[in-house]
Design an enzyme around this catalytic site. Structure first.
Site, PDB file in Angstrom:
ATOM      1  CG  PHE A 111      -0.436   0.533   2.478  1.00 34.05           C
ATOM      2  CD1 PHE A 111      -0.608   1.675   2.841  1.00 34.05           C
ATOM      3  CD2 PHE A 111       0.243  -0.371   3.457  1.00 34.05           C
ATOM      4  CE1 PHE A 111      -0.283   2.040   4.169  1.00 34.05           C
ATOM      5  CE2 PHE A 111       0.762  -0.022   4.454  1.00 34.05           C
ATOM      6  CZ  PHE A 111       0.339   1.516   4.882  1.00 34.05           C
ATOM      7  CE  LYS A 112       3.678   1.860   4.982  1.00 34.69           C
ATOM      8  NZ  LYS A 112       4.773   1.666   5.514  1.00 34.69           N
ATOM      9  CG  ASP A 113       4.184   0.462  -4.441  1.00 35.25           C
ATOM     10  OD1 ASP A 113       5.476   0.619  -4.234  1.00 35.25           O
ATOM     11  OD2 ASP A 113       3.982  -0.591  -4.425  1.00 35.25           O
ATOM     12  CB  THR A 144       8.091   2.976   4.187  1.00 33.29           C
ATOM     13  OG1 THR A 144       6.830   3.160   4.755  1.00 33.29           O
ATOM     14  CG2 THR A 144       8.607   4.372   4.167  1.00 33.29           C
TER      15      THR A 144
END
Length: 464
Positions: A111-113, A144
């Site tokens: 999800f950090k993308d 991250t």
């Protein structure tokens, strides 16, 4: 729109300067002076927008037109061009009243993308248009670092250095970071845990002379643009529910270690997104569960788990929520944070705890619970969960109520955490992009948890 610090000792800043500052110069976190309100009419109009169009609509409420519209649109387009799903964050129905929001379709499968590919474009833009030297410094519990490196590797005018806890991230997470051979990337593998890495980062950003001399910029969720970019997918998920489910009470279940992802949901709710409750899912490092349950915020004993990205005991973004819980009183926030620094714990009043429990629920899933859920859902639905998302599903099952819909944030692809998946007896097939990592050479420096040694490495890398 201006931005201020949770501790009240920073002159109000514009959007770009806020992003460049990262950690506020008084040690606090930057937040908007006012949170813009979104009306029911706007939500109805936003149902027609693509993910990129929704991103632009939400950012326009915060960015003060400091970035020309055409430039911002081009940056957003490049940010999501490498995502494997044209929807960016597709909403998948598992069962009646139960959805997952897939946030792992970016280049590093996490999800950090969603935020960090944009931040990479943002820093590149600022370096090019302002002539700014950009030295990105961050700590990671795994995801991250990989996403940030992917966002800026090889880009002119930018250097990135990432600290990660030595042998306390998954093998795929490690490889995604350390197989980057670009000259503008430095990986420091620190003999400690994530909280140790994060402590060094916050101390270096708080050293204003060091920060200015070495042009430090933040990519951790202390940077408000990370929070804002993540807010977009809460709106997107709600707007893409089946029509009948939009009429029910909608809960978001958020795997969270550093409180950044769940604070993005809290921001969306304060903007006007009709969220019933935010359910925090943690693992055995359950400081957030203990806070929501008891009102006490106190780091406990660090534990290594099957969900290493949440192996965190000090949640940086907690201070942003504390600011709103304290009625936007920066003096109270400063007093609490000083107390945490000196005494190692804070305890809020019973009245404030009641407010917390009206907005949040929280559950810390054990290792065995996590594995049981992974196996059961693969058998019952054919859907393979990563261990962080499995913690979220465990919390969903604990707190789902009559007439409520749950959207669990699927924060990573299961291939990133095969160590845990293998314990269930499930054999998964890796995506080609991940399989290729195992044949690449790694580039990292293994260092002790020693601030002076870390600083020496950074100064040599920056070359100034």
């Amino acid at each position: 729109m201006k931005y201020i610090s949770t501790r009240g000792q920073v002159e109000a800043k514009g959007f770009v300067d806020t992003v460049l500052m990262g950690l506020a110069d008084d040690g606090g976190l930057m937040i908007p002076q006012e949170i813009p309100a979104v009306t029911a009419g706007q939500l109805e109009q936003w149902k027609k927008l693509s993910y990129e169009e929704l991103f632009l609509a939400i950012f326009s409420l915060y960015s003060n037109d400091e970035i020309p519209a055409d430039d911002l649109k081009a940056m957003v387009s490049r940010s999501y061009a490498s995502f494997r799903s044209p929807e960016v964050a597709p909403v998948v129905k598992l069962k009646d009243n139960q959805y997952v929001l897939e946030l792992f379709h970016g280049p590093t499968f996490a999800f950090k993308d969603v935020a960090l590919q944009y931040i990479g474009e943002f820093y590149s833009y600022v370096s090019r248009t302002r002539g700014e030297i950009i030295h990105i410094l961050g700590a990671t519990s795994g995801d991250t670092g990989a996403a940030a490196i992917q966002g800026v590797r090889g880009k002119e005018g930018i250097k990135i250095s990432i600290l990660h806890p030595h042998q306390k991230v998954s093998k795929v997470q490690e490889l995604q970071m350390t197989t980057a051979a670009d000259d503008n990337v430095l990986n420091l593998s620190v003999k400690g845990n994530f909280d140790d890495c994060q402590k060094v980062i916050k101390e270096l950003f708080a050293d204003l002379d060091f920060k200015a001399k070495h042009h430090l910029r933040a990519i951790n969720s202390i940077n408000f643009v990370r929070i804002l970019a993540q807010t977009v997918y809460y709106f997107y998920a709600y707007l893409h529910l089946e029509a009948a489910d939009q009429q029910k009470k909608v809960n978001f279940i958020v795997p969270s270690g550093n409180f950044g992802n769940v604070f993005s949901g809290y921001l969306a709710k304060k903007m006007g997104l009709p969220v019933h409750k935010l359910i925090i899912a943690t693992n055995e490092n359950n400081i957030l569960e203990r806070f929501v349950t008891t009102g006490e915020y106190q780091p406990g004993e660090f534990k290594s788990t099957h969900s290493p990205s949440m192996d965190i005991q000090v949640a940086s973004n907690f201070e942003r929520y504390l600011y709103y819980l304290m009625g936007e009183d920066a003096t109270k926030v400063s007093a609490y944070m000083n107390q945490l620094q000196t005494e190692g714990r804070i305890v809020i009043s019973p009245e404030d705890l009641k407010r917390v429990q009206e907005e949040f629920a929280a559950y810390g899933a054990g290792n065995d619970e996590c594995l049981e859920v992974i196996g059961r859902y693969q058998k019952d639905t054919g859907y393979l969960l990563d261990p962080h998302t499995a913690c979220g599903i465990t919390a969903y099952e604990r707190f789902s109520g009559e007439g409520e819909v749950g959207i669990t944030l699927a924060t990573a692809h299961p291939a990133k955490f095969d160590e845990a998946i293998a314990l269930t007896g499930i054999k998964q097939e890796f995506p080609e992009e991940i399989s290729q990592l195992f044949s690449k050479t790694q580039h990292q420096e293994v260092v002790d948890f020693d601030k002076e040694e870390i600083v020496r490495q950074l100064v040599a890398f920056y070359g100034n």
